[in-house]
Scaffold this motif. Structure first.
Motif, PDB file in Angstrom:
ATOM      1  N   ASP A  24       6.822  20.329  78.648  1.00  0.00           N
ATOM      2  CA  ASP A  24       7.798  19.249  78.495  1.00  0.00           C
ATOM      3  C   ASP A  24       7.661  18.488  77.181  1.00  0.00           C
ATOM      4  OD1 ASP A  24       5.384  18.093  79.007  1.00  0.00           O
ATOM      5  OD2 ASP A  24       6.114  16.751  80.562  1.00  0.00           O
ATOM      6  N   PRO A  59      11.235  23.272  75.610  1.00  0.00           N
ATOM      7  CA  PRO A  59      12.435  22.432  75.516  1.00  0.00           C
ATOM      8  C   PRO A  59      13.573  23.110  74.732  1.00  0.00           C
ATOM      9  CG  PRO A  59      10.492  21.076  75.163  1.00  0.00           C
ATOM     10  CD  PRO A  59      10.030  22.513  75.189  1.00  0.00           C
ATOM     11  N   GLU A  62      15.234  25.825  76.750  1.00  0.00           N
ATOM     12  CA  GLU A  62      16.097  25.279  77.798  1.00  0.00           C
ATOM     13  C   GLU A  62      17.325  24.567  77.250  1.00  0.00           C
ATOM     14  OE1 GLU A  62      13.291  22.944  79.985  1.00  0.00           O
ATOM     15  OE2 GLU A  62      12.225  24.734  80.707  1.00  0.00           O
ATOM     16  N   ALA A  64      17.354  21.923  75.268  1.00  0.00           N
ATOM     17  CA  ALA A  64      17.155  20.474  75.097  1.00  0.00           C
ATOM     18  C   ALA A  64      16.631  20.194  73.693  1.00  0.00           C
ATOM     19  CB  ALA A  64      16.155  19.965  76.136  1.00  0.00           C
ATOM     20  N   CYS A  66      13.608  18.449  71.435  1.00  0.00           N
ATOM     21  CA  CYS A  66      12.177  18.226  71.632  1.00  0.00           C
ATOM     22  C   CYS A  66      11.875  16.739  71.745  1.00  0.00           C
ATOM     23  CB  CYS A  66      11.385  18.821  70.479  1.00  0.00           C
ATOM     24  SG  CYS A  66      11.311  20.591  70.582  1.00  0.00           S
ATOM     25  N   ARG A  67      10.782  16.469  72.437  1.00  0.00           N
ATOM     26  CA  ARG A  67      10.376  15.090  72.671  1.00  0.00           C
ATOM     27  C   ARG A  67       9.144  14.772  71.881  1.00  0.00           C
ATOM     28  NH1 ARG A  67      10.829  17.496  78.012  1.00  0.00           N
ATOM     29  NH2 ARG A  67      13.029  17.602  78.218  1.00  0.00           N
TER      30      ARG A  67
END
Length: 67
Positions: A24, A59, A62, A64, A66-67
């Motif tokens: 995540d 991420p 998927e 999304a 990145c965090r």
């Protein structure tokens, strides 16, 4: 299906290592076990796996950011 294992290749020495990627988050630094170089993402990439590995981070896989 998200892939969590990726082979990262050091651009300095060519050492290859298969690693488990964080599910995540992005990984911003990676210490090469071959030469000790500290890898950082290339400009425009979110993490070291997106820059130097055969599979991008989860991420990105998927769709999304990145965090």
């Amino acid at each position: 299906m998200t892939i969590f294992r990726s082979t990262i290749v050091c651009p300095e020495c060519g050492h290859e290592e298969t690693e488990t990627m964080p599910a995540d988050a992005c990984q911003y630094f990676y210490d090469c076990r071959g030469c000790g170089a500290v890898l950082r993402p290339k400009s425009g990439d979110c993490c070291v796996f997106c820059s130097y590995a055969d599979v991008p981070c989860p991420p990105i896989q998927e769709g999304a950011t990145c965090r």
